[in-house]
Design an enzyme around this catalytic site. Structure first.
Site, PDB file in Angstrom:
ATOM      1  N   LYS A 250       0.918  -1.084   0.196  1.00  0.00           N
ATOM      2  CA  LYS A 250       0.300  -0.264   0.096  1.00  0.00           C
ATOM      3  C   LYS A 250       0.884   1.244  -0.081  1.00  0.00           C
ATOM      4  O   LYS A 250       1.671   1.576   1.053  1.00  0.00           O
ATOM      5  CB  LYS A 250      -0.889   0.311   1.277  1.00  0.00           C
ATOM      6  CG  LYS A 250      -1.536   0.915   1.520  1.00  0.00           C
ATOM      7  CD  LYS A 250      -2.688   0.942   1.857  1.00  0.00           C
ATOM      8  CE  LYS A 250      -3.820   2.442   2.673  1.00  0.00           C
ATOM      9  NZ  LYS A 250      -4.728   2.303   3.291  1.00  0.00           N
TER      10      LYS A 250
ATOM     11  N   GLU B 243       7.506  -6.491   1.029  1.00  0.00           N
ATOM     12  CA  GLU B 243       6.645  -6.326   2.445  1.00  0.00           C
ATOM     13  C   GLU B 243       5.304  -7.761   1.406  1.00  0.00           C
ATOM     14  O   GLU B 243       4.584  -8.160   2.690  1.00  0.00           O
ATOM     15  CB  GLU B 243       5.245  -5.094   1.852  1.00  0.00           C
ATOM     16  CG  GLU B 243       6.113  -3.911   1.936  1.00  0.00           C
ATOM     17  CD  GLU B 243       6.084  -3.977   3.523  1.00  0.00           C
ATOM     18  OE1 GLU B 243       5.358  -4.127   4.143  1.00  0.00           O
ATOM     19  OE2 GLU B 243       7.096  -3.234   4.279  1.00  0.00           O
TER      20      GLU B 243
ATOM     21  N   LYS C 105      -2.080  -1.506  -3.154  1.00  0.00           N
ATOM     22  CA  LYS C 105      -2.704  -0.447  -4.266  1.00  0.00           C
ATOM     23  C   LYS C 105      -2.399   1.020  -4.198  1.00  0.00           C
ATOM     24  O   LYS C 105      -1.511   1.163  -2.958  1.00  0.00           O
ATOM     25  CB  LYS C 105      -4.123  -0.046  -2.439  1.00  0.00           C
ATOM     26  CG  LYS C 105      -4.601   0.838  -2.223  1.00  0.00           C
ATOM     27  CD  LYS C 105      -5.857   0.342  -0.468  1.00  0.00           C
ATOM     28  CE  LYS C 105      -6.070   1.778  -0.376  1.00  0.00           C
ATOM     29  NZ  LYS C 105      -6.356   2.503   0.420  1.00  0.00           N
TER      30      LYS C 105
HETATM   31  C1  PBG Z   1      -7.395   3.202   5.836  1.00  0.00           C
HETATM   32  C2  PBG Z   1      -8.292   3.293   4.185  1.00  0.00           C
HETATM   33  C3  PBG Z   1      -7.420   3.977   3.241  1.00  0.00           C
HETATM   34  C4  PBG Z   1      -8.203   3.542   1.561  1.00  0.00           C
HETATM   35  C5  PBG Z   1      -8.732   2.140   2.191  1.00  0.00           C
HETATM   36  N1  PBG Z   1      -8.397   2.096   3.639  1.00  0.00           N
HETATM   37  C6  PBG Z   1      -7.377   5.507   3.016  1.00  0.00           C
HETATM   38  C7  PBG Z   1      -5.761   5.468   3.823  1.00  0.00           C
HETATM   39  O1  PBG Z   1      -5.270   5.273   3.481  1.00  0.00           O
HETATM   40  O2  PBG Z   1      -5.398   6.766   3.660  1.00  0.00           O
HETATM   41  C8  PBG Z   1      -7.827   4.483   0.978  1.00  0.00           C
HETATM   42  C9  PBG Z   1      -8.982   3.553  -0.677  1.00  0.00           C
HETATM   43  C10 PBG Z   1      -9.372   5.031  -1.203  1.00  0.00           C
HETATM   44  O3  PBG Z   1      -9.059   5.454  -1.803  1.00  0.00           O
HETATM   45  O4  PBG Z   1     -10.482   4.241  -1.920  1.00  0.00           O
HETATM   46  N2  PBG Z   1      -5.969   2.839   6.028  1.00  0.00           N
HETATM   47 ZN    ZN Z   2      -5.831   3.806   7.554  1.00  0.00          ZN
END
Ligand code: PBG
Ligand code: ZN
Length: 324
Positions: A195, A233, A248
């Site tokens: 992520k 990771e 992601k």
């Molecule tokens: C929580 C989380 C986020 C997203 C999914 N889970 C936001 C972030 O990490 O700031 C983003 C999902 C999206 O942008 O559609 N950690």
């Molecule tokens: Zn979060």
């Protein structure tokens, strides 16, 4: 005159041939639909930057969950907007927290739909970070303990799968451990393994009301410049017991998706995040692009890059377009 021996156009000349040699397929089974559950009743508030996506109270979530299930989509992933936030994100692991109650309602009313929960603290902390703060930064090990409690409380409420999205080190192992020791050895973990610290989460933070109140997430989410780090990771999460690994955001990281597909044999998910959705919606609203065509091409791109599962706000539209 020398004629070309290879004529790629021969096999492209008829739709029947194109169907026969098509390499990648998209199915409704590949889709996961994200939903935002808000505390209260009678709430259905569209997210300004995400047309068609709502913050909703439980009765509306249940109604939409029925619709999603009726479209053949196998799963939803839930995010919660609690009544109150505090420094340690108490609602995230409360027995009657917003998500716990939402899980119970969906499993009661729409049992044929798989409920996946996002496991993180940022929607529940008053400072908006994904863990608890010590000396101005997120404290990894203290946060991991709370995330494990959160995952357990989701499983106890009836979640079918948990998905940690926090990027703390060691959280997959801790979650696996607490689930195994409390009768939930059968509950899979879908890890947000790779992520990135991304600007594409902007609209989500409006939807989940989870914008960090100071600093940013760069001390725990990955640097967009890094590729080998993604392998490390993913490897770590697999060793800790992840069942599905995720990349992601999606579109700017298709190379990473392909790297993971080539390297690991686990099911692979991609999160087609909020900013990617908003860009398509905005362009389509202006008639600058053909929404259906661009969305379907995007989905196929994820599959071609190696994704098995696609978490996407377009899921309901895609399901409809697939069965037309
Ligand atoms: C929580 C989380 C986020 C997203 C999914 N889970 C936001 C972030 O990490 O700031 C983003 C999902 C999206 O942008 O559609 N950690
Ligand atoms: Zn979060």
């Amino acid at each position: 005159m020398l004629l070309p021996a290879h004529r790629g156009r021969r096999i492209r000349g008829k739709e029947l041939f194109r169907r026969m040699v098509r390499e990648t397929a998209l199915s409704v089974n590949d889709l996961i639909y994200p939903m935002f559950s808000a505390f209260g009743t009678g709430i259905k508030k569209e997210v300004t930057s995400m047309p068609g996506i709502y913050q909703q109270s439980i009765e509306h979530i249940v109604a939409e969950a029925k619709e999603v299930q009726g479209l053949g989509i196998p799963a939803v992933i839930l995010f919660g907007i609690p009544e109150t936030k505090d420094a340690v994100g108490s609602d995230a692991y409360a027995e009657h927290g917003i998500i716990q109650e939402t899980i119970r309602a969906i499993k009661r009313e729409v049992p044929a739909l798989a409920v996946i929960t996002d496991v993180c603290l940022c929607e529940y902390t008053d400072h908006g970070h994904c863990g608890i703060i010590r000396d101005g930064d997120v404290d990894n090990d203290a946060t991991v303990e709370l995330l494990a409690q959160e995952a357990l409380s989701h499983a106890q409420a009836g979640a079918d799968m948990v998905a940690p999205s926090d990027m703390m080190d060691g959280r997959v192992g801790a979650i696996r451990d607490i689930l195994d020791n409390n009768g939930f050895a059968h509950i899979p973990v879908m890890s947000y393994a790779v992520k990135y610290a991304s600007g594409y989460y902007g609209p989500f933070r409006e939807a989940a009301e989870s914008t960090p109140q100071f600093g940013d997430r760069r001390s725990y989410q990955m640097d967009p410049a890094n590729r080998l780090e993604a392998l490390r990771e993913a490897q770590a999460d697999i060793e800790e017991g992840a069942d599905i690994i995720m990349v992601k955001p999606g579109l700017p990281y298709l190379d990473i998706l392909r790297d993971l597909r080539n390297e690991f044999a686990l099911p692979l998910a991609v999160y087609n995040v909020s900013g990617e959705y908003s860009m398509i919606k905005a362009a389509a609203a202006n008639d600058w692009i053909d929404e259906e065509r661009v969305v379907m091409e995007t989905m196929l791109g994820f599959k071609r890059a190696g994704a098995d599962l696609i978490i996407t706000y377009h899921a309901k539209d895609v399901a409809r377009w697939l069965t037309r």
